[in-house]
Motif scaffolding. Structure first.
Motif, PDB file in Angstrom:
ATOM      1  N   GLU A  19       0.816  -1.214   0.000  1.00  0.00           N
ATOM      2  CA  GLU A  19       0.000   0.000   0.000  1.00  0.00           C
ATOM      3  C   GLU A  19       0.851   1.267   0.000  1.00  0.00           C
ATOM      4  N   PHE A  20       1.857   1.310   0.882  1.00  0.00           N
ATOM      5  CA  PHE A  20       2.614   2.546   1.061  1.00  0.00           C
ATOM      6  C   PHE A  20       3.993   2.531   0.400  1.00  0.00           C
ATOM      7  N   GLY A  21       4.364   1.396  -0.206  1.00  0.00           N
ATOM      8  CA  GLY A  21       5.661   1.315  -0.875  1.00  0.00           C
ATOM      9  C   GLY A  21       5.790   2.290  -2.028  1.00  0.00           C
ATOM     10  N   VAL A  22       4.666   2.731  -2.587  1.00  0.00           N
ATOM     11  CA  VAL A  22       4.717   3.666  -3.718  1.00  0.00           C
ATOM     12  C   VAL A  22       5.035   5.097  -3.281  1.00  0.00           C
ATOM     13  N   ILE A  23       4.906   5.376  -1.961  1.00  0.00           N
ATOM     14  CA  ILE A  23       5.115   6.750  -1.490  1.00  0.00           C
ATOM     15  C   ILE A  23       6.497   7.266  -1.857  1.00  0.00           C
ATOM     16  N   GLY A  24       7.513   6.427  -1.702  1.00  0.00           N
ATOM     17  CA  GLY A  24       8.878   6.858  -1.990  1.00  0.00           C
ATOM     18  C   GLY A  24       9.217   6.925  -3.465  1.00  0.00           C
ATOM     19  N   ILE A  25       8.358   6.350  -4.322  1.00  0.00           N
ATOM     20  CA  ILE A  25       8.684   6.316  -5.756  1.00  0.00           C
ATOM     21  C   ILE A  25       7.661   7.073  -6.621  1.00  0.00           C
ATOM     22  N   LEU A  26       6.725   7.776  -5.993  1.00  0.00           N
ATOM     23  CA  LEU A  26       5.727   8.519  -6.777  1.00  0.00           C
ATOM     24  C   LEU A  26       6.360   9.486  -7.779  1.00  0.00           C
ATOM     25  N   PRO A  27       7.414  10.241  -7.388  1.00  0.00           N
ATOM     26  CA  PRO A  27       8.027  11.141  -8.375  1.00  0.00           C
ATOM     27  C   PRO A  27       8.584  10.402  -9.595  1.00  0.00           C
ATOM     28  N   GLN A  28       9.172   9.213  -9.369  1.00  0.00           N
ATOM     29  CA  GLN A  28       9.713   8.433 -10.479  1.00  0.00           C
ATOM     30  C   GLN A  28       8.604   7.881 -11.374  1.00  0.00           C
ATOM     31  N   ILE A  29       7.518   7.430 -10.741  1.00  0.00           N
ATOM     32  CA  ILE A  29       6.379   6.923 -11.510  1.00  0.00           C
ATOM     33  C   ILE A  29       5.770   8.035 -12.348  1.00  0.00           C
ATOM     34  N   ALA A  30       5.634   9.221 -11.754  1.00  0.00           N
ATOM     35  CA  ALA A  30       5.091  10.381 -12.479  1.00  0.00           C
ATOM     36  C   ALA A  30       5.961  10.709 -13.695  1.00  0.00           C
ATOM     37  N   GLU A  31       7.260  10.642 -13.507  1.00  0.00           N
ATOM     38  CA  GLU A  31       8.191  10.945 -14.610  1.00  0.00           C
ATOM     39  C   GLU A  31       8.117   9.876 -15.691  1.00  0.00           C
ATOM     40  N   ASP A  38       0.172  14.638  -8.655  1.00  0.00           N
ATOM     41  CA  ASP A  38      -1.135  14.378  -8.038  1.00  0.00           C
ATOM     42  C   ASP A  38      -1.844  13.207  -8.730  1.00  0.00           C
ATOM     43  N   LYS A  39      -1.618  13.048 -10.056  1.00  0.00           N
ATOM     44  CA  LYS A  39      -2.198  11.893 -10.768  1.00  0.00           C
ATOM     45  C   LYS A  39      -1.494  10.599 -10.351  1.00  0.00           C
ATOM     46  N   ALA A  40      -0.183  10.659 -10.149  1.00  0.00           N
ATOM     47  CA  ALA A  40       0.547   9.491  -9.652  1.00  0.00           C
ATOM     48  C   ALA A  40       0.021   9.111  -8.269  1.00  0.00           C
ATOM     49  N   GLY A  41      -0.423  10.106  -7.520  1.00  0.00           N
ATOM     50  CA  GLY A  41      -0.984   9.878  -6.191  1.00  0.00           C
ATOM     51  C   GLY A  41      -2.251   9.039  -6.202  1.00  0.00           C
ATOM     52  N   PHE A  87       6.480  -5.155 -13.940  1.00  0.00           N
ATOM     53  CA  PHE A  87       6.693  -5.148 -15.399  1.00  0.00           C
ATOM     54  C   PHE A  87       6.334  -3.797 -16.028  1.00  0.00           C
ATOM     55  N   SER A  88       6.100  -2.784 -15.191  1.00  0.00           N
ATOM     56  CA  SER A  88       5.718  -1.425 -15.628  1.00  0.00           C
ATOM     57  C   SER A  88       4.647  -1.443 -16.724  1.00  0.00           C
ATOM     58  N   PRO A  89       3.468  -1.970 -16.414  1.00  0.00           N
ATOM     59  CA  PRO A  89       2.384  -2.020 -17.409  1.00  0.00           C
ATOM     60  C   PRO A  89       1.833  -0.622 -17.666  1.00  0.00           C
ATOM     61  N   PRO A  90       0.929  -0.457 -18.636  1.00  0.00           N
ATOM     62  CA  PRO A  90       0.286   0.846 -18.830  1.00  0.00           C
ATOM     63  C   PRO A  90      -0.319   1.338 -17.515  1.00  0.00           C
ATOM     64  N   PHE A  91      -0.396   2.645 -17.341  1.00  0.00           N
ATOM     65  CA  PHE A  91      -0.796   3.216 -16.055  1.00  0.00           C
ATOM     66  C   PHE A  91      -2.167   2.721 -15.604  1.00  0.00           C
TER      67      PHE A  91
END
Length: 388
Positions: A19-31, A38-41, A87-91
Motif C-alpha cells: 500500500e505505502f511502498g509507492v510513497i517513496g517512488i511517486l516522483p519516479q512513476i510520475a516521470e 497528483d495523478k501518480a498519487g 513489469f511497468s504495465p500501462p498506467f
C-alpha cells in the motif's frame, strides 16, 4: 498466543509494503508515465478509496470463512499485484492491479487481529494488537525505505519486486505456521450493524477519519515534500524513511503499552503530533540537521496512528472487534484518500511546502471529535448513576 500475533504481523508487513511502498517512488512513476504528481498519487488514493468503500461489507461477507484461508487469499492477491506492477504495465493496468487486493486488505487486518487475540486474556489484547500493527512501522523501517533505495539505484520497477518477495514470505509463514481456524460461532450481521447507531462510536469514527486525513495530507507526498521543500535527493529520502520508521517501531511498542493503561490519553498524545509537526517543519526551514530531528519526532508521533485509531474505535464497542476494526480500516483509508487528494491539490495550486498545514487543520478537527465523545460519555455515566 504471541505466535499468531507475529504471523499476523508478517502479513501486515506485506500489506503495508504494497500500500505505502509507492510513497517513496511517486516522483519516479510520475516521470515514467509523463503525468503530474497528483495523478501518480491516484495509486495511493484509489487503493485507499476501495478499502474505504468496501471494507465493512467484505468483512461481513467473509465472516463465516476459515480465517487461515482468508489470510492466504488476501496475501496472495498482494503478491500478484507486486509481480504484475514490476513489469511497468500501462498506467491504467497499474491502477487496476493496485485496486484488486484493496478489496481484501481490511478483511486481512480484521482477521489477523481477531486471530492474534483469540486466546488472549483481556488485559493482553491491546499489546497483541500492537504486535500486529507494528507491521506498519517495521515496513516503514525496512521494506518501504529499502524499496525506495533500490529504485534510486536501479529503477522504480525494482520497488515492486521487493513487495512481491515480502508477500511471498508472508504467504509461506501463514501457510506453514498457522493452523486451520474455522469460525465456530458467527455473529449475525444485524447485531454487528447496531454499533453504527451508537453516538460514541460515530464520534470515534470521525476522530479516526480526521486523524488519518491529517497525517496523510503530507505523508503521502513524503518524498516530494523532502525533495522540493527541504532539498533532499532520492538517496537521502530513503535514509529519512529509514529514520522515520526505526523510531516508529519504538513508538508503536510504547503506544501498545500506553493503550493498556489509558486509550483516550494515548490517542490524544500521539494525535498532538498533527498540530506540532507542521510548526516544527516550518521552524526547521532549510536546516538539514533540524529537519532530520523533526522527521524523527514525526515518525514517533505518526507511526502508531492506525493502532491508536482502531483501538480508540473498538474501545467504544469492545464486543464487536472484527466489524469495528474493519470500519476503522475503512474510515482510516477514507482519510488516506482525502488527505492524499487534498495534498495533491495543494501541491498543484500552492506548492508542496503548504501540505503540513492541512494536517494542522484536520488534527484540530480530530481533537474536537474526541472532546465531544468525552462530554457524551460523562453525560451517559451521570445518567446511569442517577438511575441507580
Amino acid at each position: 498466543m504471541k505466535k499468531y500475533a507475529y504471523i499476523g504481523f508478517l502479513g501486515f508487513v506485506a500489506v503495508i509494503t504494497t500500500e505505502f511502498g509507492v510513497i517513496g517512488i511517486l516522483p519516479q512513476i510520475a516521470e515514467h508515465y509523463k503525468i503530474s504528481i497528483d495523478k501518480a498519487g491516484y495509486l495511493l488514493s484509489a487503493f485507499a478509496l476501495i478499502i474505504a468503500l468496501t471494507g465493512p461489507f467484505m468483512t461481513l461477507l467473509t465472516a463465516g470463512f476459515d480465517r487461515k484461508k482468508i489470510m492466504l487469499i488476501s496475501v496472495f492477491l498482494f503478491l500478484v499485484t507486486g509481480m504484475i506492477s514490476s513489469f511497468s504495465p500501462p498506467f491504467w493496468i497499474l491502477i487496476l492491479v493496485r485496486i484488486l487486493p484493496a478489496f481484501l486488505q481490511p478483511v486481512y487486518i480484521a482477521t489477523a487481529l481477531s486471530v492474534a487475540v483469540s486466546k488472549a486474556a483481556p488485559e493482553k489484547k491491546n499489546e497483541l494488537m500492537s504486535i500486529v500493527f507494528s507491521g506498519v512501522t517495521v515496513a516503514m523501517v525496512t521494506t518501504v525505505p529499502f524499496a525506495t533505495w533500490i529504485s534510486s539505484v536501479y529503477s522504480w520497477e525494482y520497488s515492486f519486486i521487493i513487495q512481491t518477495i515480502v508477500s511471498l514470505i508472508a504467504l509461506l509463514a501463514i501457510y506453514f505456521m498457522l493452523p486451520s481456524m474455522p469460525v465456530k460461532e458467527r455473529k449475525s450481521s444485524g447485531s454487528q450493524l447496531k454499533i453504527l447507531s451508537q453516538p460514541t462510536f460515530i464520534l470515534s469514527t470521525a476522530t479516526n477519519f480526521f486523524m488519518i486525513t491529517a497525517w496523510f495530507s503530507t505523508y503521502s507526498y513524503f518524498a516530494d515534500y523532502l525533495n522540493k521543500a527541504k532539498g533532499m535527493n532520492e538517496t537521502m529520502i530513503s535514509y529519512m524513511l529509514f529514520v522515520f520508521g526505526i523510531i516508529g517501531v519504538l513508538s508503536t511498542w510504547i503506544a501498545g503499552k500506553m493503550l493498556n493503561k489509558n486509550v483516550t490519553k494515548t490517542t490524544a498524545f500521539f494525535l498532538s503530533g498533527t498540530v506540532l509537526i507542521p510548526v516544527l517543519l516550518h521552524i526547521s526551514n532549510g536546516n538539514i540537521l533540524s529537519t532530520i530531528i523533526v522527521i524523527g519526532i514525526w515518525g514517533f508521533m505518526y507511526s502508531p496512528s492506525f493502532l491508536n485509531a482502531s483501538t480508540y474505535m473498538i474501545s467504544s464497542v469492545p464486543d464487536s472487534l472484527e466489524f469495528a476494526n474493519s470500519l476503522a480500516t475503512s474510515f482510516g483509508n477514507l482519510g488516506v484518500t482525502l488527505g492524499t487528494t487534498i495534498g495533491g491539490w495543494i501541491i498543484v495550486t500552492k506548492g508542496v511546502e503548504y501540505t503540513p498545514w492541512i494536517g494542522f487543520v484536520f488534527g484540530l478537527l480530530a481533537f474536537l471529535m474526541m472532546i465531544f465523545r468525552s462530554i457524551l460519555e460523562k453525560k451517559e455515566n451521570t445518567a446511569m448513576v442517577c438511575k441507580e
